[in-house]
Motif scaffolding. Structure first.
Motif, short mmCIF file in Angstrom:
data_model
loop_
_atom_site.label_atom_id
_atom_site.label_comp_id
_atom_site.label_asym_id
_atom_site.label_seq_id
_atom_site.Cartn_x
_atom_site.Cartn_y
_atom_site.Cartn_z
N GLU A 94 -1.97 -12.41 -21.14
CA GLU A 94 -2.00 -10.95 -21.06
C GLU A 94 -2.87 -10.47 -19.91
N ILE A 95 -3.95 -11.22 -19.60
CA ILE A 95 -4.81 -10.85 -18.46
C ILE A 95 -4.04 -11.03 -17.16
N SER A 96 -3.26 -12.08 -17.07
CA SER A 96 -2.45 -12.33 -15.87
C SER A 96 -1.51 -11.15 -15.60
N LYS A 97 -0.90 -10.63 -16.65
CA LYS A 97 0.02 -9.49 -16.50
C LYS A 97 -0.73 -8.23 -16.06
N ARG A 98 -1.87 -8.01 -16.67
CA ARG A 98 -2.66 -6.82 -16.31
C ARG A 98 -3.17 -6.91 -14.88
N LEU A 99 -3.62 -8.10 -14.50
CA LEU A 99 -4.13 -8.30 -13.15
C LEU A 99 -3.01 -8.10 -12.13
N GLY A 100 -1.81 -8.59 -12.45
CA GLY A 100 -0.67 -8.40 -11.56
C GLY A 100 -0.32 -6.93 -11.41
N ALA A 101 -0.36 -6.20 -12.52
CA ALA A 101 -0.08 -4.76 -12.47
C ALA A 101 -1.13 -4.03 -11.65
N PHE A 102 -2.38 -4.44 -11.77
CA PHE A 102 -3.48 -3.82 -11.02
C PHE A 102 -3.31 -4.05 -9.52
N LYS A 103 -2.97 -5.29 -9.14
CA LYS A 103 -2.78 -5.61 -7.72
C LYS A 103 -1.61 -4.81 -7.14
N THR A 104 -0.55 -4.66 -7.93
CA THR A 104 0.61 -3.87 -7.49
C THR A 104 0.20 -2.41 -7.29
N LEU A 105 -0.60 -1.90 -8.21
CA LEU A 105 -1.07 -0.52 -8.10
C LEU A 105 -1.88 -0.30 -6.83
N ILE A 106 -2.84 -1.18 -6.57
CA ILE A 106 -3.68 -1.04 -5.39
C ILE A 106 -2.84 -1.19 -4.12
N HIS A 107 -1.87 -2.11 -4.14
CA HIS A 107 -0.98 -2.30 -2.98
C HIS A 107 -0.18 -1.03 -2.72
N ASP A 108 0.32 -0.40 -3.79
CA ASP A 108 1.10 0.83 -3.64
C ASP A 108 0.25 1.96 -3.07
N VAL A 109 -1.01 2.01 -3.49
CA VAL A 109 -1.90 3.05 -2.96
C VAL A 109 -2.11 2.85 -1.46
N ASP A 110 -2.25 1.60 -1.05
CA ASP A 110 -2.50 1.30 0.37
C ASP A 110 -1.26 1.49 1.24
N THR A 111 -0.07 1.27 0.68
CA THR A 111 1.16 1.31 1.49
C THR A 111 1.95 2.61 1.36
N HIS A 112 1.92 3.22 0.19
CA HIS A 112 2.67 4.46 -0.01
C HIS A 112 1.75 5.67 0.25
N THR A 113 1.35 5.78 1.49
CA THR A 113 0.40 6.84 1.84
C THR A 113 1.02 8.23 1.75
N GLU A 114 2.37 8.28 1.66
CA GLU A 114 3.03 9.59 1.58
C GLU A 114 3.20 10.05 0.14
N ASP A 115 2.84 9.19 -0.83
CA ASP A 115 3.00 9.53 -2.24
C ASP A 115 1.83 10.43 -2.66
N PRO A 116 2.09 11.72 -2.90
CA PRO A 116 1.00 12.65 -3.21
C PRO A 116 0.30 12.34 -4.53
N LEU A 117 1.05 11.81 -5.51
CA LEU A 117 0.45 11.52 -6.81
C LEU A 117 -0.56 10.38 -6.71
N LEU A 118 -0.14 9.26 -6.10
CA LEU A 118 -1.05 8.12 -5.96
C LEU A 118 -2.25 8.48 -5.10
N GLN A 119 -2.01 9.20 -4.04
CA GLN A 119 -3.11 9.55 -3.14
C GLN A 119 -4.10 10.49 -3.81
N SER A 120 -3.59 11.37 -4.67
CA SER A 120 -4.50 12.29 -5.37
C SER A 120 -5.35 11.53 -6.39
N LEU A 121 -4.74 10.52 -7.05
CA LEU A 121 -5.48 9.74 -8.04
C LEU A 121 -6.56 8.89 -7.40
N PHE A 122 -6.28 8.39 -6.18
CA PHE A 122 -7.20 7.45 -5.54
C PHE A 122 -7.84 8.02 -4.28
N SER A 123 -7.80 9.33 -4.13
CA SER A 123 -8.43 9.94 -2.96
C SER A 123 -9.94 9.75 -3.05
#
Length: 213
Positions: A85-114
């Motif tokens: 279960e930790i492996s799954k959560r860690l994978g989801a976390f890495k995907t989330l951080i990757h999306d924040v770094d790459t999808h700079t045009e996504d207003p929702l992600l950028q607002s959450l992690f601004s």
């Protein structure tokens, strides 16, 4: 002078609420982060990482919480070998951080992690005394959105599943009714998840302290 004092006392306008989708993504993101933060704290408590558990004690800003998780990703990966279960959560976390770094045009992600959001969002309480037996919850304050959120880790232990299953809504007196200025939106009663209410407010003794106390 009285007029100037009156103007100065007026609070800034509250930001508009997001859509149901935006609110849901924010809550799920918070739950994912709480999952991993509880894992890291448990590892520190058991001496599995080279950091005292006090390094993970609140109050912490959102960016400090993320830094502590990212700083121990390798340790989490090692633990994940025997905890799927930790492996799954860690994978989801890495995907989330990757999306924040790459999808700079996504207003929702950028607002959450601004930068502003991460500096004004604070973890004020984290209750995980028996994380392998009991439910785990955190209290997060977002000054920018004028919001206080209670986040539960989710279903991990038997106690979690029992509390989660009590999903009927319990009617209680609205504790913040006097803070609502718009009379049309004010309600004297609110409904909350029965299992979460029991976990936070129920006391075995009639006058004894609750978990929230």
């Amino acid at each position: 002078d009285k007029q100037m004092t009156s103007r100065a006392a007026v609070p800034p306008p509250k930001p508009p609420r997001g859509s149901v989708y935006e609110e849901s993504i924010a809550m799920l993101t918070g739950a994912l982060i709480i999952y991993l933060f509880a894992d890291v704290r448990d590892m520190a408590r058991k001496g599995e990482i080279k950091a005292p558990v006090t390094d993970f004690d609140p109050p912490l800003t959102a960016d400090q919480v993320l830094e502590r998780i990212q700083g121990h990703e390798e340790d989490l990966a090692k633990r994940a070998i025997s905890h799927e279960e930790i492996s799954k959560r860690l994978g989801a976390f890495k995907t989330l951080i990757h999306d924040v770094d790459t999808h700079t045009e996504d207003p929702l992600l950028q607002s959450l992690f601004s930068e502003t959001s991460q500096k004004t969002t604070r973890l004020t309480h984290f209750v995980d005394y028996k994380s392998d037996q009991e439910s785990v919850h955190a209290i997060v304050v977002n000054e920018q959105l004028h919001r206080v959120t209670v986040i539960f880790r989710g279903s991990v232990t038997q106690k979690d599943f029992i509390q989660d299953a009590k999903c009927a809504q319990k009617k209680i007196v609205n504790p913040v009714a006097n803070m609502v200025e718009d009379e049309e939106q004010k309600t004297e009663d609110i409904r909350v998840h029965t299992g979460f209410w029991q976990y936070l407010f129920y006391s075995k003794e009639k006058e004894g302290p609750t978990r929230l106390d």
